[in-house]
Motif scaffolding. Structure first.
Motif, mmCIF file in Angstrom:
data_model
loop_
_atom_site.group_PDB
_atom_site.id
_atom_site.type_symbol
_atom_site.label_atom_id
_atom_site.label_comp_id
_atom_site.label_asym_id
_atom_site.label_seq_id
_atom_site.Cartn_x
_atom_site.Cartn_y
_atom_site.Cartn_z
ATOM 1 N N ALA A 196 0.831 -1.210 0.000
ATOM 2 C CA ALA A 196 0.000 0.000 0.000
ATOM 3 C C ALA A 196 0.862 1.255 0.000
ATOM 4 C CB ALA A 196 -0.919 -0.008 1.218
ATOM 5 N N GLN A 197 1.923 1.240 0.781
ATOM 6 C CA GLN A 197 2.794 2.410 0.846
ATOM 7 C C GLN A 197 3.533 2.631 -0.473
ATOM 8 O OE1 GLN A 197 4.887 1.180 4.389
ATOM 9 N NE2 GLN A 197 3.574 2.410 5.740
ATOM 10 N N LEU A 198 3.856 1.558 -1.169
ATOM 11 C CA LEU A 198 4.489 1.682 -2.485
ATOM 12 C C LEU A 198 3.535 2.283 -3.516
ATOM 13 C CD1 LEU A 198 6.346 -1.774 -2.648
ATOM 14 C CD2 LEU A 198 7.426 0.487 -2.431
ATOM 15 N N LEU A 199 2.233 2.127 -3.291
ATOM 16 C CA LEU A 199 1.222 2.559 -4.262
ATOM 17 C C LEU A 199 0.592 3.903 -3.916
ATOM 18 C CD1 LEU A 199 -0.524 -0.895 -4.758
ATOM 19 C CD2 LEU A 199 0.662 0.395 -6.544
ATOM 20 N N ASP A 201 1.479 7.060 -3.759
ATOM 21 C CA ASP A 201 1.676 8.218 -4.637
ATOM 22 C C ASP A 201 1.329 7.915 -6.091
ATOM 23 O OD1 ASP A 201 2.553 9.782 -2.511
ATOM 24 O OD2 ASP A 201 4.643 9.159 -2.779
ATOM 25 N N THR A 202 1.626 6.693 -6.533
ATOM 26 C CA THR A 202 1.438 6.359 -7.949
ATOM 27 C C THR A 202 -0.002 5.967 -8.287
ATOM 28 O OG1 THR A 202 2.052 4.048 -7.552
ATOM 29 C CG2 THR A 202 3.822 5.588 -8.151
ATOM 30 N N HIS A 203 -0.738 5.444 -7.311
ATOM 31 C CA HIS A 203 -2.107 4.980 -7.563
ATOM 32 C C HIS A 203 -3.040 5.481 -6.453
ATOM 33 C CE1 HIS A 203 0.263 2.317 -10.119
ATOM 34 N NE2 HIS A 203 -0.844 2.027 -10.782
ATOM 35 N N PRO A 204 -3.334 6.786 -6.460
ATOM 36 C CA PRO A 204 -4.162 7.359 -5.396
ATOM 37 C C PRO A 204 -5.621 6.894 -5.419
ATOM 38 C CG PRO A 204 -3.733 8.981 -7.116
ATOM 39 C CD PRO A 204 -2.867 7.803 -7.420
ATOM 40 N N ASN A 303 2.564 -5.286 -7.708
ATOM 41 C CA ASN A 303 2.373 -5.450 -9.153
ATOM 42 C C ASN A 303 1.102 -6.239 -9.459
ATOM 43 O OD1 ASN A 303 4.734 -4.049 -9.693
ATOM 44 N ND2 ASN A 303 6.007 -5.891 -9.751
ATOM 45 N N ALA A 304 0.799 -7.242 -8.655
ATOM 46 C CA ALA A 304 -0.422 -8.024 -8.873
ATOM 47 C C ALA A 304 -1.659 -7.163 -8.657
ATOM 48 C CB ALA A 304 -0.443 -9.225 -7.932
ATOM 49 N N ILE A 305 -1.614 -6.281 -7.668
ATOM 50 C CA ILE A 305 -2.741 -5.378 -7.403
ATOM 51 C C ILE A 305 -2.941 -4.418 -8.569
ATOM 52 C CG2 ILE A 305 -3.528 -3.471 -5.939
ATOM 53 C CD1 ILE A 305 -2.179 -4.955 -3.571
ATOM 54 N N ILE A 306 -1.855 -3.873 -9.080
ATOM 55 C CA ILE A 306 -1.958 -2.956 -10.225
ATOM 56 C C ILE A 306 -2.584 -3.674 -11.409
ATOM 57 C CG2 ILE A 306 -0.640 -1.658 -11.937
ATOM 58 C CD1 ILE A 306 1.422 -1.068 -9.728
#
Length: 349
Positions: A196-199, A201-204, A303-306
């Protein structure tokens, strides 16, 4: 043989987790058999008492631990041990009353080679594993007959009013949901927090929602206190009110006997990403009923979530594939399997 079958279930757990839910579901399903009488040996404060108080032909036997309650005047044709302490209880009961017992193992770790384990497992009339991995682990011990009876879905009720209010809390967001005891060494929530923390900024548009309580709750909240895309919902009595409103269910377990929660998620038409550990592959078939990923890797989970969150045809295919297999995981199927095992193990009179 007497047509009436009296089954004594034993569950000495203090709380109410997956194993207790499955005990409840089995007792409820067996209550539909007119020739089955049931007894539940449990703690006086067990949550199972309240959940099962309406079940016909069910009585309760007080037992605060594995050494208590054996000499009370209670007949049984078969004893069914549902957790670790219950196995010891059943063994002692057999020594006193000569009553055969079976045990259900729900943990994917190997049974330790201890004298008491060997004694209690090898004296059981049947050993039952809830997944392929657990059943194979038991067979490798050569301690007796082994069967496989999976955990089942709970057919949770859902109140759409509660669910809609929950969804409105996160407008214009895709909800990545997780349900489980907040115990990282088992459920792996730190992996999901990191993803979640990796995402953030990139996937708000993605928001991560955790349901449950447990020993690691304060640590998790501390780790995520600066993350605007993570919400802690606490424990909810009926998680079925919320599951249908998830867009994706993430299950990053580090070990798992089977993961019966996944069945309820499938029944709620939610696509799944889960770790390839324990008994999970029995339920989640990669790219058929869900997405399987290697455990303990937040980058892989991210990556799987994206991918899944942006691929609607894949989401639909996974939901349909999951629905197709649910008929194998009903309380009625579980009750039928156990009735067969009980009758094969009971002493003929």
């Amino acid at each position: 043989m007497n047509n009436i079958l009296t089954v004594m279930h034993v569950n000495l757990a203090k709380g109410f987790r997956g194993g207790e839910r499955q005990t409840e579901l089995l007792i409820s399903a067996l209550s539909n058999y007119p020739d089955v009488i049931q007894v539940l040996a449990c703690r006086s404060d067990s949550p199972l008492r309240e959940k099962l108080k309406h079940i016909r032909h069910l009585t309760f036997l007080d037992s605060k631990n594995q050494l208590d309650g054996h000499c009370k005047n209670q007949h049984a044709d078969i004893v069914h041990a549902h957790e670790a302490k219950a196995v010891h209880w059943a063994y002692i009961y057999k020594l006193i009353h000569k009553t055969p017992y079976i045990l259900t193992r729900r943990i994917d770790a190997q049974v330790k080679e201890k004298y008491l384990n060997k004694k209690t497992y090898s004296n059981a009339s049947a050993l039952v594993g809830i997944s392929t991995l657990i059943s194979n682990n038991l067979r490798a011990k050569n301690w007796g007959a082994v069967y496989q009876v999976p955990s089942v879905l709970a057919n949770l009720e859902s109140n759409p009013n509660i669910g809609e209010e929950f969804k409105k809390t996160f407008p214009n967001k895709k909800i990545i949901g997780h349900v489980g005891a907040l115990v990282d060494k088992h459920k792996g929530q730190k992996v999901l927090i990191e993803a979640a923390q990796l995402l953030e900024d990139t996937h708000p548009d993605l928001h991560f929602v955790f349901f449950g309580n447990g020993v690691d709750e304060e640590e998790f909240k501390s780790l995520s206190k600066h993350s605007k895309n993570i919400t802690w919902m606490g424990f909810k009595e009926n998680i079925g009110d919320f599951l249908p409103y998830f867009d994706i269910f993430a299950f990053p377990s580090r070990n798992e006997g089977l993961g019966s929660t996944l069945l309820d998620v499938m029944n709620a038409n939610v696509p799944i990403i889960a770790s390839n550990v324990g008994g999970i592959p029995d339920i989640v078939i990669n790219n058929v009923t869900g997405v399987l990923i290697e455990p303990n890797d937040s980058e892989v989970l991210k990556n799987a979530i994206i991918q899944l969150s942006t691929d609607e045809p894949l989401q639909a295919r996974l939901v349909a594939g999951a629905k197709d297999q649910l008929e194998k995981y009903t309380p009625e199927k579980m009750a039928q399997s156990y009735i067969t095992i009980y009758n094969s193990c009971r002493v003929k009179k």
